[in-house]
Scaffold this motif. Sequence first.
Motif, short mmCIF file in Angstrom:
data_model
loop_
_atom_site.label_atom_id
_atom_site.label_comp_id
_atom_site.label_asym_id
_atom_site.label_seq_id
_atom_site.Cartn_x
_atom_site.Cartn_y
_atom_site.Cartn_z
N TYR A 183 49.81 28.87 52.05
CA TYR A 183 50.91 29.61 52.80
C TYR A 183 50.67 30.59 53.82
N SER A 184 49.95 31.76 53.26
CA SER A 184 49.60 32.78 54.11
C SER A 184 48.29 32.77 55.10
N GLY A 185 47.77 31.54 54.89
CA GLY A 185 46.33 31.55 55.69
C GLY A 185 45.32 31.98 55.38
N GLN A 186 45.11 32.69 54.10
CA GLN A 186 43.91 33.52 53.93
C GLN A 186 42.80 32.99 53.24
N ILE A 187 41.68 32.63 53.48
CA ILE A 187 40.79 31.92 52.75
C ILE A 187 40.04 32.76 51.58
N SER A 188 40.07 32.46 50.65
CA SER A 188 39.26 33.34 49.42
C SER A 188 38.20 32.56 48.85
N LEU A 189 37.09 33.12 48.67
CA LEU A 189 35.92 32.44 47.90
C LEU A 189 35.45 33.31 46.68
N GLY A 190 36.50 33.94 46.44
CA GLY A 190 36.34 35.16 45.26
C GLY A 190 37.38 34.90 44.22
N GLN A 191 38.11 33.82 44.08
CA GLN A 191 39.04 33.47 42.98
C GLN A 191 38.58 33.57 41.46
N ALA A 192 37.03 33.03 41.45
CA ALA A 192 36.52 33.19 40.09
C ALA A 192 36.41 34.58 39.79
N GLY A 193 36.43 35.65 40.63
CA GLY A 193 36.35 37.03 40.13
C GLY A 193 37.73 37.45 39.56
N PHE A 194 38.78 37.02 39.98
CA PHE A 194 40.02 37.31 39.06
C PHE A 194 40.20 36.66 38.08
N TYR A 195 39.78 35.37 37.87
CA TYR A 195 39.66 34.39 36.71
C TYR A 195 38.94 35.14 35.72
N ALA A 196 37.78 35.87 36.10
CA ALA A 196 36.82 36.50 35.14
C ALA A 196 37.62 37.62 34.71
N ILE A 197 38.45 38.33 35.55
CA ILE A 197 39.08 39.58 34.95
C ILE A 197 40.20 39.26 34.03
N GLY A 198 40.98 38.27 34.38
CA GLY A 198 41.95 37.86 33.21
C GLY A 198 41.31 37.31 32.02
N ALA A 199 39.94 36.61 31.92
CA ALA A 199 39.47 36.19 30.65
C ALA A 199 38.94 37.20 29.90
N TYR A 200 37.97 38.21 30.69
CA TYR A 200 37.41 39.16 29.93
C TYR A 200 38.36 40.31 29.55
N PHE A 201 39.46 40.78 30.12
CA PHE A 201 40.25 41.71 29.48
C PHE A 201 41.05 41.29 28.62
N SER A 202 41.46 40.17 28.53
CA SER A 202 42.43 39.48 27.66
C SER A 202 41.55 39.49 26.29
N ALA A 203 40.23 38.92 26.35
CA ALA A 203 39.45 38.81 25.23
C ALA A 203 39.15 40.02 24.65
N ILE A 204 38.83 41.28 25.68
CA ILE A 204 38.62 42.70 25.07
C ILE A 204 39.92 43.19 24.28
N PHE A 205 41.16 43.14 24.93
CA PHE A 205 42.19 43.52 24.42
C PHE A 205 42.87 42.91 23.09
N SER A 206 42.51 41.48 23.03
CA SER A 206 43.27 40.60 21.90
C SER A 206 42.27 40.89 20.65
N LYS A 207 40.84 41.34 21.08
CA LYS A 207 39.94 41.86 19.92
C LYS A 207 40.08 43.17 19.40
N ALA A 208 40.62 43.89 20.19
CA ALA A 208 40.70 45.36 19.99
C ALA A 208 42.16 45.43 19.08
N GLY A 209 42.78 44.39 18.83
CA GLY A 209 44.24 44.31 17.95
C GLY A 209 45.39 44.20 18.81
N ILE A 210 45.52 44.08 20.05
CA ILE A 210 46.78 43.77 20.91
C ILE A 210 47.07 42.48 20.72
#
Length: 340
Positions: A61-88
Motif C-alpha cells: 500500500y505504501s510502496g516501500q520494499i523491505s528485506l529486513g522484516q526478519a529483524g522486527f520478527y526477531a525483536i518481537g521473539a527475543y524481547f517477549s522471551a526475555i520479558f516472560s522469563k523475567a516474570g512478566i
Amino acid sequence: MNRIMTIAANPKIQRILALVLVAATLLYPVLLPDQTYMHLIICTLGIYIIVNTGFDILFGYSGQISLGQAGFYAIGAYFSAIFSKAGIPVLLAMLLAAAIAALVGFFLAIPCSKLVHHFLSIVTIGFGEIIRLLALNGPAKLTGGANGIGGIPPVNLFGIQLTSKASYLYFVVALVLLALFVKQRIVNSRVGRAMSAIKCNPDASEAFGMKLSKYKSMAFTIAAFYAGIGGALYAHLVRFISPESFSADQSSMFLVMILVGGMGTFCGPIIGSVIIIFVTEVLQQFGQYQMLIYGALIIFVLFFMPTGIAGTIRRRYYHLLNRLPERPAKQRGKDTAQEV
C-alpha cells in the motif's frame, strides 16, 4: 460462467465461505487431536499471515520494499522471551515486545523515508543482519548467543496455559482475524488512502500537501508491530529461539509470500502464506533439488502473474464482471430497498 460470477459477487456468499473456512480451522484440532505436526504447521501459517498482513501495508500500500522484516520478527521473539522469563505475564510481554519492534521501526523509518527502491532494500537488509548479529553475539545471559533461548514460558490465557499446539491454534486464529480486521480499517481510512496515493505518485501527493515522511514512518511502524507480534507468537509456540531462525532467508520468504499472493490486496498475504508453506512442505522430499524447484515456481508466478495470484484473480474477476448482463432497473430498485 455468468451464473457463477454472480454468485461469487454476492457479499453474503463471500461471508458464508469465510465463516466456513474459519469453522473448519477451529474444528480441525477437535476432530483430529493427534495431528500435532499439522497443528504446528497451521500455527506457523497463522503467524506468517499476521507478519505478511503488516508487511503488505508497508510494501503493497505504501510502496516501500523491505528485506529486513526478519529483524522486527526477531525483536518481537527475543524481547517477549526475555520479558516472560523475567516474570512478566506472557501477554504483556508480547505486547511490550511488539511495541519495542514498532518503536525501532519508527526510528528506522526516519532516515529510510528518503530512500526508494534498491537503496531502501539495501538498508533494510543491513538492519536485519545487524539484529541477527546482535542476537548471535549478545550477552549469553540475555540472548543466549548461538545457543539461543530455551524454556520460554507458554501463553497463559485467563489462567489456562496453552501448552498444546491444538489450544495454541485457537489463540493464533483469533489474532489472525484481529490483524486482518485492523488492517482493513487502516486501509479504508484516510491514512490508508494517503499511503496508496503516495505509492502511486509521491511527487503529486507531496504537491497536494501530504507529508511523505509521516505516512512512510507510519507504514514502517505498523509493519514492525505486526512482525513483532508474529515473532512473539513464534517464540511462545516453539518455546526455543536462536539466531538461525531470523536470517535474511526469512525476510526473503516474507517478500516472496507477498509477491506470490499479491500486493495491496486483502487476500494476498493469506494466499501467499498458504502456498509457500504448502510448497515448502511438499518439496522437502526432493532433497537437494528443493531450492531449484522452489525458485522455478516463483519465477513462473512472477512472469505470468506479475500482480500476484490475488491481483490476477481480481483483475480477471472485474473483467468478467463487466461482461455480465445488467439487472433490470426494477430489480436494482428492489435490491437497493432491501439493503436499506
